[in-house]
Design a protein around this motif. Structure first.
Motif, PDB file in Angstrom:
ATOM      1  N   CYS A  29       0.809  -1.221   0.000  1.00 55.70           N
ATOM      2  CA  CYS A  29       0.000   0.000   0.000  1.00 55.70           C
ATOM      3  C   CYS A  29       0.841   1.270   0.000  1.00 55.70           C
ATOM      4  O   CYS A  29       0.315   2.368  -0.146  1.00 55.70           O
ATOM      5  N   SER A  30       2.162   1.137   0.175  1.00 54.88           N
ATOM      6  CA  SER A  30       3.038   2.301   0.295  1.00 54.88           C
ATOM      7  C   SER A  30       2.960   3.194  -0.932  1.00 54.88           C
ATOM      8  O   SER A  30       2.690   2.732  -2.049  1.00 54.88           O
ATOM      9  N   LEU A  31       3.227   4.478  -0.707  1.00 55.93           N
ATOM     10  CA  LEU A  31       3.242   5.479  -1.768  1.00 55.93           C
ATOM     11  C   LEU A  31       4.669   5.966  -1.975  1.00 55.93           C
ATOM     12  O   LEU A  31       5.535   5.767  -1.106  1.00 55.93           O
ATOM     13  N   PRO A  32       4.952   6.633  -3.089  1.00 51.83           N
ATOM     14  CA  PRO A  32       6.316   7.106  -3.310  1.00 51.83           C
ATOM     15  C   PRO A  32       6.848   8.010  -2.209  1.00 51.83           C
ATOM     16  O   PRO A  32       8.051   7.988  -1.918  1.00 51.83           O
ATOM     17  N   ASP A  33       5.952   8.802  -1.568  1.00 49.69           N
ATOM     18  CA  ASP A  33       6.412   9.723  -0.526  1.00 49.69           C
ATOM     19  C   ASP A  33       6.020   9.284   0.877  1.00 49.69           C
ATOM     20  O   ASP A  33       6.237  10.029   1.840  1.00 49.69           O
ATOM     21  N   CYS A  34       5.458   8.092   1.022  1.00 51.80           N
ATOM     22  CA  CYS A  34       5.070   7.601   2.357  1.00 51.80           C
ATOM     23  C   CYS A  34       5.104   6.078   2.346  1.00 51.80           C
ATOM     24  O   CYS A  34       4.311   5.443   1.643  1.00 51.80           O
ATOM     25  N   VAL A  35       6.022   5.515   3.132  1.00 46.45           N
ATOM     26  CA  VAL A  35       6.274   4.081   3.122  1.00 46.45           C
ATOM     27  C   VAL A  35       5.891   3.475   4.467  1.00 46.45           C
ATOM     28  O   VAL A  35       6.211   4.027   5.527  1.00 46.45           O
ATOM     29  N   VAL A  36       5.207   2.347   4.405  1.00 45.92           N
ATOM     30  CA  VAL A  36       4.972   1.515   5.581  1.00 45.92           C
ATOM     31  C   VAL A  36       5.879   0.302   5.456  1.00 45.92           C
ATOM     32  O   VAL A  36       5.788  -0.441   4.473  1.00 45.92           O
ATOM     33  N   PHE A  37       6.772   0.118   6.423  1.00 43.03           N
ATOM     34  CA  PHE A  37       7.676  -1.027   6.391  1.00 43.03           C
ATOM     35  C   PHE A  37       7.389  -1.887   7.611  1.00 43.03           C
ATOM     36  O   PHE A  37       7.577  -1.458   8.736  1.00 43.03           O
ATOM     37  N   MET A  38       6.891  -3.092   7.377  1.00 38.48           N
ATOM     38  CA  MET A  38       6.602  -4.029   8.463  1.00 38.48           C
ATOM     39  C   MET A  38       7.891  -4.768   8.792  1.00 38.48           C
ATOM     40  O   MET A  38       8.403  -5.537   7.977  1.00 38.48           O
ATOM     41  N   SER A  39       8.420  -4.552   9.992  1.00 38.75           N
ATOM     42  CA  SER A  39       9.720  -5.122  10.315  1.00 38.75           C
ATOM     43  C   SER A  39       9.672  -5.822  11.672  1.00 38.75           C
ATOM     44  O   SER A  39       8.632  -6.346  12.059  1.00 38.75           O
ATOM     45  N   GLU A  40      10.763  -5.812  12.426  1.00 43.03           N
ATOM     46  CA  GLU A  40      10.883  -6.693  13.585  1.00 43.03           C
ATOM     47  C   GLU A  40      11.433  -5.955  14.797  1.00 43.03           C
ATOM     48  O   GLU A  40      12.350  -5.129  14.679  1.00 43.03           O
ATOM     49  N   GLU A  41      10.881  -6.285  15.969  1.00 45.97           N
ATOM     50  CA  GLU A  41      11.458  -5.865  17.242  1.00 45.97           C
ATOM     51  C   GLU A  41      11.936  -7.103  17.985  1.00 45.97           C
ATOM     52  O   GLU A  41      11.167  -8.037  18.217  1.00 45.97           O
ATOM     53  N   MET A  42      13.211  -7.111  18.346  1.00 44.54           N
ATOM     54  CA  MET A  42      13.751  -8.180  19.173  1.00 44.54           C
ATOM     55  C   MET A  42      13.650  -7.742  20.629  1.00 44.54           C
ATOM     56  O   MET A  42      14.130  -6.667  21.007  1.00 44.54           O
ATOM     57  N   ARG A  43      13.015  -8.577  21.443  1.00 45.58           N
ATOM     58  CA  ARG A  43      12.815  -8.236  22.841  1.00 45.58           C
ATOM     59  C   ARG A  43      13.517  -9.248  23.741  1.00 45.58           C
ATOM     60  O   ARG A  43      13.241 -10.443  23.692  1.00 45.58           O
ATOM     61  N   SER A  44      14.426  -8.755  24.569  1.00 45.33           N
ATOM     62  CA  SER A  44      15.008  -9.558  25.634  1.00 45.33           C
ATOM     63  C   SER A  44      14.772  -8.819  26.935  1.00 45.33           C
ATOM     64  O   SER A  44      15.201  -7.673  27.088  1.00 45.33           O
ATOM     65  N   SER A  45      14.088  -9.455  27.870  1.00 48.75           N
ATOM     66  CA  SER A  45      13.795  -8.791  29.144  1.00 48.75           C
ATOM     67  C   SER A  45      15.049  -8.612  29.982  1.00 48.75           C
ATOM     68  O   SER A  45      15.056  -7.792  30.903  1.00 48.75           O
ATOM     69  N   SER A  46      16.115  -9.348  29.672  1.00 51.46           N
ATOM     70  CA  SER A  46      17.361  -9.227  30.422  1.00 51.46           C
ATOM     71  C   SER A  46      18.337  -8.263  29.768  1.00 51.46           C
ATOM     72  O   SER A  46      19.016  -7.494  30.449  1.00 51.46           O
ATOM     73  N   TYR A  47      18.419  -8.303  28.441  1.00 52.07           N
ATOM     74  CA  TYR A  47      19.469  -7.565  27.742  1.00 52.07           C
ATOM     75  C   TYR A  47      18.983  -6.302  27.052  1.00 52.07           C
ATOM     76  O   TYR A  47      19.790  -5.420  26.764  1.00 52.07           O
ATOM     77  N   GLY A  48      17.685  -6.200  26.740  1.00 48.12           N
ATOM     78  CA  GLY A  48      17.171  -5.009  26.101  1.00 48.12           C
ATOM     79  C   GLY A  48      16.447  -5.303  24.807  1.00 48.12           C
ATOM     80  O   GLY A  48      16.361  -6.452  24.357  1.00 48.12           O
ATOM     81  N   HIS A  49      15.910  -4.267  24.181  1.00 48.41           N
ATOM     82  CA  HIS A  49      15.142  -4.387  22.949  1.00 48.41           C
ATOM     83  C   HIS A  49      15.915  -3.725  21.801  1.00 48.41           C
ATOM     84  O   HIS A  49      16.547  -2.687  21.985  1.00 48.41           O
ATOM     85  N   PHE A  50      15.809  -4.336  20.626  1.00 51.90           N
ATOM     86  CA  PHE A  50      16.361  -3.764  19.405  1.00 51.90           C
ATOM     87  C   PHE A  50      15.267  -3.641  18.366  1.00 51.90           C
ATOM     88  O   PHE A  50      14.409  -4.523  18.240  1.00 51.90           O
ATOM     89  N   GLY A  51      15.288  -2.548  17.611  1.00 55.98           N
ATOM     90  CA  GLY A  51      14.487  -2.459  16.404  1.00 55.98           C
ATOM     91  C   GLY A  51      15.340  -2.885  15.231  1.00 55.98           C
ATOM     92  O   GLY A  51      16.426  -2.329  15.022  1.00 55.98           O
ATOM     93  N   PHE A  52      14.887  -3.884  14.499  1.00 55.22           N
ATOM     94  CA  PHE A  52      15.577  -4.327  13.289  1.00 55.22           C
ATOM     95  C   PHE A  52      14.822  -3.737  12.106  1.00 55.22           C
ATOM     96  O   PHE A  52      13.742  -4.212  11.737  1.00 55.22           O
TER      97      PHE A  52
END
Length: 635
Positions: free
Chosen positions: A183-206
């Motif tokens: 559904c993305s447009l040339p000037d507006c992009v939706v990117f479905m990606s990943e969040e890695m969650r570790s309750s001990s070490y922290g969260h990363f956005g991939f």
């Protein structure tokens, strides 16, 4: 969204009952307010965020089947160029916003019958024309506890209404495609990606993932660094530390917010596993403000980390703040916008983060954010330039060098635009960035002030790294605390996993210790240094009302070195903990010249409540050393 809202509502009746609207009296006359919103210059329909209230502050929304709306941030709904809303006759106030590049419009209505009107929103700056494209690096459209059932088209609709060029929905396998959503447009992009969650070490956005890294969550195994490595092997993907600011309870790994602390972040930075840090996020702003301290400390250890902003908005919940209340602008290097160019620019540090002010230009010696400049010897006088525009006035711009304001440009009266040059003496290796600050006004989502911050320009003098020993000592102690936590709470599938964890943590702690204690030249080229001694005593002890804590920072470390200069500021933290290690009261935190001070503790916690009788500990930390004193409270 095109008015269809396919699959948008789980239950219209449940949703309507959840909107927290005050009931309209039966005798009140209802009228229909129909508004069309356009770009003032082109006349084209403009998607916007809206708020409609009466004189008592009651919120009104279009029918659930026609709009997306929430009760946070004073109550808001989205309109795709127009809306019709029923409200009682009489005085109303309508507020409209389309991102930070358009003037916010707020005006009174006094209507007694159905009415239609049009509003034009004025765009005062076109950031894309300057090569800047805005995004939210961390959002969710499918989080637990939601009332909406949303998909990428709804994410696109909200992103367009907020004036964003890209939203990164970190919902893991939900609508994951490994590329921009269809559904993305040339000037507006939706990117479905990943969040890695570790309750001990922290969260990363991939961000920019072509395929999911597994597992998407963990506790003590694997390490976050292993997941970051797994993400980086995917072409074009970058790793962003999500909501990294620490909470006061470092040992809490079972529940939020302790389960979101980026405990492994200083370890991961050593091997450049992290590309950027979400220094602005709904999840990590503290006491109403933006906490840059952790990011500053990491930069002060020589790490190059771009400033990013990821709200962590969960917009399928009615009580969610919107996409982009904090956002990151990325300079792609040309006039062409694609998701990959945006990711590359973010990783390269060509960024600034903001909740309103727009920094159109920042340079040091002709270099922009993310760039490097080199000087053969100390004492270079460089010229800098900073330019900005803002929907609301800013009071000052700080030129931040190695975590402190090296220069402050104040404006009286406050300004909505700035274009000025300045001079700066570079006497040691430094990172230099610009920070704009103003008084909160208008419909700003989060925080108690207007703030914008660039990523740094990195200035190297005589090949010495940027290094503030005090901050290296801070992370040496941080990793030691993580080791202690792992010994107490860590669980692993086999001894080899545990051995690997403790080996990596010990190696990282040693890396910081070498830098804290003079094994590596600091930013000014100095070698080994004398570490100041610290001490604290209290009296009376035991006590029943108030005890006075005398603390001292300074003197030699016992190795025969010179005393610490009374003009040399060191960071001092003094706090009271209970026997379980839980913070009870922070008494002192900041930079102080070496010397003696007296602080009193009245047996109360952070909220001013009396704590029960028992044993407590006053812990003083300064310049990489610490001292604990047992406090016995008898009621």
């Amino acid at each position: 969204m095109r008015r269809s809202l396919r699959g948008l509502l789980r239950s219209v009746s449940v949703l309507a009952a959840s909107l927290a609207m005050a009931p309209v009296p039966l005798a009140a006359a209802l009228i229909n307010v129909h508004c069309t919103i356009v770009d003032a210059a082109s006349g084209a329909p403009l998607p916007v965020r809206c708020k409609l209230t009466d004189a008592a502050g009651t919120k009104y929304f279009p029918p659930p089947s026609q709009s997306l709306y929430h009760v946070a941030s004073g109550g808001y709904f989205y309109a795709d160029g127009s809306f019709t809303c029923a409200a009682p006759a009489g005085p109303l106030t309508l507020t409209l916003q389309h991102g930070f590049e358009y003037r916010v419009v707020s005006f009174p209505l006094n209507v007694t019958a159905d009415t239609s009107f049009a509003v034009g929103l004025e765009r005062f700056v076109s950031m894309d024309g300057l090569g800047w494209y805005s995004g939210d690096a961390h959002t969710h459209i499918n989080h637990s506890g939601g009332s909406y059932i949303l998909g990428p088209p709804e994410a696109l609709f909200m992103a367009r209404a907020e004036g964003l060029n890209i939203v990164n929905c970190l919902d893991n396998s939900y609508h994951f495609t490994g590329a921009p959503a269809s559904c993305s447009l040339p000037d507006c992009v939706v990117f479905m990606s990943e969040e890695m969650r570790s309750s001990s070490y922290g969260h990363f956005g991939f961000l920019g993932m072509t395929s999911l890294a597994q597992p998407v969550s963990s506790i003590w195994w694997p390490l976050a660094m292993d997941m970051a490595d797994s993400a980086h092997v995917r072409s074009g993907a970058i790793v962003v530390a999500a909501h990294p600011a620490p909470t006061d309870n470092f040992t809490q790994v079972e529940t939020w917010p302790g389960s979101g602390i980026a405990r492994e972040l200083p370890v991961d930075c050593i091997a450049r596993r992290v590309d950027a840090v979400d220094v602005m996020s709904y999840s990590n702003f503290r006491n109403g403000g933006i906490d840059f301290d952790l990011w500053y400390r990491l930069l002060n250890c020589g790490f190059r980390l771009a400033a990013s902003a990821g709200t962590d908005a969960a917009v399928n919940r009615l009580d969610s703040n919107p996409f982009g209340g904090f956002r990151v602008y990325v300079k792609t290097g040309d006039d062409v916008f694609t998701a990959q160019r945006w990711f590359d620019g973010l990783a390269a540090g060509r960024t600034f983060v903001t909740n309103g002010p727009l920094i159109t230009r920042f340079e040091i010696d002709g270099r922009a954010s993310g760039d490097s400049c080199f000087f053969a010897r100390p004492g270079a006088l460089v010229t800098g330039r900073v330019s900005l525009v803002s929907p609301f006035p800013v009071d000052r711009v700080d030129i931040v060098r190695n975590g402190a304001a090296a220069l402050t440009l104040r404006f009286a009266p406050s300004r909505v635009s700035v274009d000025t040059s300045f001079s700066l003496l570079i006497n040691e290796s430094s990172w230099v960035a610009a920070r704009a600050v103003g008084v909160k006004q208008g419909w700003i989502v989060t925080g108690d002030s207007l703030v914008a911050h660039t990523s740094p320009v990195y200035c190297t003098v005589a090949d010495h790294p940027v290094l503030v020993r005090e901050d290296a000592a801070y992370f040496e102690e941080w990793i030691g605390d993580l080791e202690d936590l792992a010994r107490v709470k860590g669980t692993w599938g086999d001894p080899a996993q545990a051995a690997r964890v403790f080996e990596d943590l010990a190696a990282a702690r040693d890396w910081f210790a070498v830098r804290a204690n003079g094994g590596v030249a600091d930013a000014g080229g100095s070698g080994s240094i004398e570490v100041p001694a610290v001490s604290c005593v209290n009296a009376p002890n035991p006590f029943s009302g108030v005890t006075a804590i005398d603390l001292a920072v300074g003197g030699g470390s016992g190795a025969g070195g010179p005393a610490v200069s009374r003009l040399s500021p060191v960071r001092v933290d003094l706090a009271v903990y209970d026997v379980s290690g839980r913070l009870v009261r922070r008494l002192l935190s900041g930079r102080f010249v070496a010397g003696k001070s007296r602080i009193e503790w009245d047996g109360r916690d952070e909220r001013g409540r009396e704590v029960p009788s028992g044993i407590y500990f006053a812990r003083l930390a300064a310049a990489g050393r610490s001292y604990s004193r047992k406090l016995i409270l008898i009621r």
